[in-house]
Each structure stands twice: as C-alpha cells, then as structure tokens.
Design a protein around this motif. Structure first.
Motif, short mmCIF file in Angstrom:
data_model
loop_
_atom_site.label_atom_id
_atom_site.label_comp_id
_atom_site.label_asym_id
_atom_site.label_seq_id
_atom_site.Cartn_x
_atom_site.Cartn_y
_atom_site.Cartn_z
N LEU A 44 3.83 -9.28 -8.12
CA LEU A 44 4.25 -10.19 -7.05
C LEU A 44 3.33 -10.10 -5.85
N ALA A 45 2.92 -8.88 -5.48
CA ALA A 45 2.02 -8.71 -4.33
C ALA A 45 0.68 -9.39 -4.59
N ILE A 81 -6.31 -5.94 -2.21
CA ILE A 81 -5.44 -6.09 -3.39
C ILE A 81 -6.09 -5.47 -4.62
N LEU A 82 -7.42 -5.41 -4.65
CA LEU A 82 -8.11 -4.75 -5.76
C LEU A 82 -7.82 -3.26 -5.76
N ILE A 83 -7.80 -2.66 -4.59
CA ILE A 83 -7.47 -1.23 -4.48
C ILE A 83 -6.05 -0.97 -4.96
N ASN A 132 -3.19 -13.43 -3.17
CA ASN A 132 -4.31 -14.27 -3.60
C ASN A 132 -4.01 -15.76 -3.54
N ASP A 133 -2.80 -16.12 -3.16
CA ASP A 133 -2.43 -17.53 -3.18
C ASP A 133 -3.17 -18.32 -2.10
N THR A 157 -3.80 -17.18 5.96
CA THR A 157 -3.98 -15.91 5.27
C THR A 157 -5.45 -15.69 4.93
N LEU A 158 -5.75 -14.53 4.35
CA LEU A 158 -7.15 -14.20 4.06
C LEU A 158 -7.83 -15.19 3.11
N PRO A 159 -7.20 -15.63 2.02
CA PRO A 159 -7.88 -16.63 1.18
C PRO A 159 -8.26 -17.89 1.94
#
Length: 271
Positions: free
Chosen positions: A197-198, A249-251, A203-204, A219-221
């Motif tokens: 979910l996170a 989010i990769l971490i 990433n949305d 947001t960041l994207p």
C-alpha cells in the motif's frame, strides 16, 4: 547435458534483465553528469561527477515540501487502509451469513471496477473535500481496500475459530478479541499490506495530479513532472529528481521484501 538445456533460457533471462535495467542505468549515470552528457542517454560513466545536481533539485524543485506531502498521504493512507482492511476481513470471514457473502462479493467488484476520475472529483466536491489531503486519503483507502481486504481474508481463514471462543469465554469483547488476540497473529500479512500500500501511494502520479488543486500540495512524483516542464533540456536535473523520488520507497522495499514474500505465501497456503 542437463546443464546445457538451461543455457538458452539463462541467456534469454540475462538479456531480458539487461534490457529492463538499461533505463535505470541511464538515469543513474545521467543524474551525475552535466546537461550535455545526460542528454546523450548512454551508459558511459560521468567524466566529472556532478553531485551539485541533487542540491540544485532540492533547492529549486520544491522537493522538501513534496516529500512531506508524500509522507503525510502515504502514512495516513497506510495506517487507516491496513487497519480497516484487517477489521473488515475479520468480520466477514467469521460471520457466515448471506449479508457477509454479499459484502464479500461487493469487495470483489471493487477489484474489477476501474476508478472514475470525474465522478470521484464530483463526489469530493459535494463533500467539500476536493483539493484536500483528507479527500485524497479517503480515495486512496477506497481504491486499495479490496486488494488488502482479500489479502487479510486469505490469512484469517487459517486462524482457528477456537481462539475466538476461548477469548469470549474469558470475557473479551469483539474489539478486544481482534486487537489483542487476532491482530498480533497477522504480522506477516500486515507487513505485506503495509509495504504494498505504501509503495502504491508513494509512486502514484495520476490521483494527486487530478485531485490536488495547488502545487504546494503536490507529491514527489509530481515534482518530476513539474521539473521536466521547467528543465526539459537539462536531463541531469530531471534524472536527479527521479532518483530523489525513488530512493525512499526503494529503501523501504529492500528492507521489507522478505515480509512481502512471507505474507503472500502464508496467505496462499492458509487460504
């Protein structure tokens, strides 16, 4: 001979892997090049490592504000989305009635039916929640609830009903039974649900673009989208912004990937 029959599939998989990671390598190398080197889109290492690209992006790309926005949306959506899915799954699985079966099928429809942006925006406008974090969080929870619901259902079906009976015999209420007895047993699937979910919310790109009406709430994207519009000729900055967006989010995924596999397999076996 046994090893030779796997040679061609292994070569194909290696080539396919190289094809898949090639854009990632171009982005990583390009983030440390100057604008001319990054625009070449090649696999060569930077002649001079431009670490200043990242500081430029942070200072001029509204990255700090966007990071906080992403953190707020992801955090609240994950907490309430996972909790609601777990509670709904517990009630539906434990109650063997026509009503519970109907609600179960209703969630199934939610897995199939696509999200309609126009009607969603209209509903938020009626509720006076359009352009707000609360409205977007509610949409995120609703969109992701069916998948997380079925994830918890498959896991809860493997938990013996005798635990419920023993809890009730000890005088526990239904809420006490869930939070003190059942929910602690759901750690593997809860971790899986949290990570999936996170990642989905973080990433949305589409929903924040349509449902947030000011760049201050982006947001960041969306900073990548905005940054590309301003610096479309300077790919080094765009690549640096992409890396800044992906790294958090990769971490999380790298540290939690074992829980994803564990939760998925446990749910499949128990279901």
């Amino acid at each position: 001979m046994k090893h030779r029959k796997y040679l061609i599939p292994e070569i194909c998989m290696i080539l396919f892997t190289m094809l898949m990671i090639s854009p990632l390598l171009i982005m990583v190398f390009g983030a440390f090049k100057d604008s001319v080197g990054a625009a070449a889109f090649d696999f060569t290492l930077p002649k001079q490592w431009e670490f200043g690209n990242f500081s430029f992006v942070i200072q001029n790309g509204n990255v700090v504000r966007a990071f906080i926005n992403s953190l707020i949306l992801t955090g609240f959506t994950t907490v309430f989305g996972v909790l609601l899915a777990a509670m709904a799954a517990f009630v539906i699985v434990r109650k063997d009635t026509k009503g519970s079966k109907g609600i179960y099928n209703y969630f199934l429809i939610g897995m199939i039916a696509p999200l309609q942006i126009i009607t969603t925006y209209a509903v938020l406008k009626v509720l006076h929640l359009n352009g707000t974090f609360i409205g977007l969080i509610m949409v995120y929870i609703a969109v992701n609830l069916p998948f997380n619901f079925f994830l918890f259902c498959s896991f809860i079906k493997g938990i013996p009903r005798e635990l419920d009976e023993s809890g009730f015999m000890d005088g526990a209420s239904q809420s006490c039974l869930f939070f003190k007895i059942i929910f602690p047993l759901l750690k593997p699937v809860t971790a899986t649900s949290i990570v999936i979910l996170a990642m989905s919310v973080w990433n949305d790109f589409q929903l924040p673009l349509y449902l947030l009406n000011t760049p201050k709430k982006w947001t960041l994207p969306l900073t990548v989208y905005n940054f590309y519009g301003q610096y479309y000729s300077k790919w080094n900055y765009v690549f640096a912004d992409c890396i800044i967006t992906a790294v958090p989010i990769l971490i999380v995924y790298l540290f939690a990937q074992k829980y994803i596999v564990e939760g998925m397999t446990s749910g499949a076996v128990k279901g």
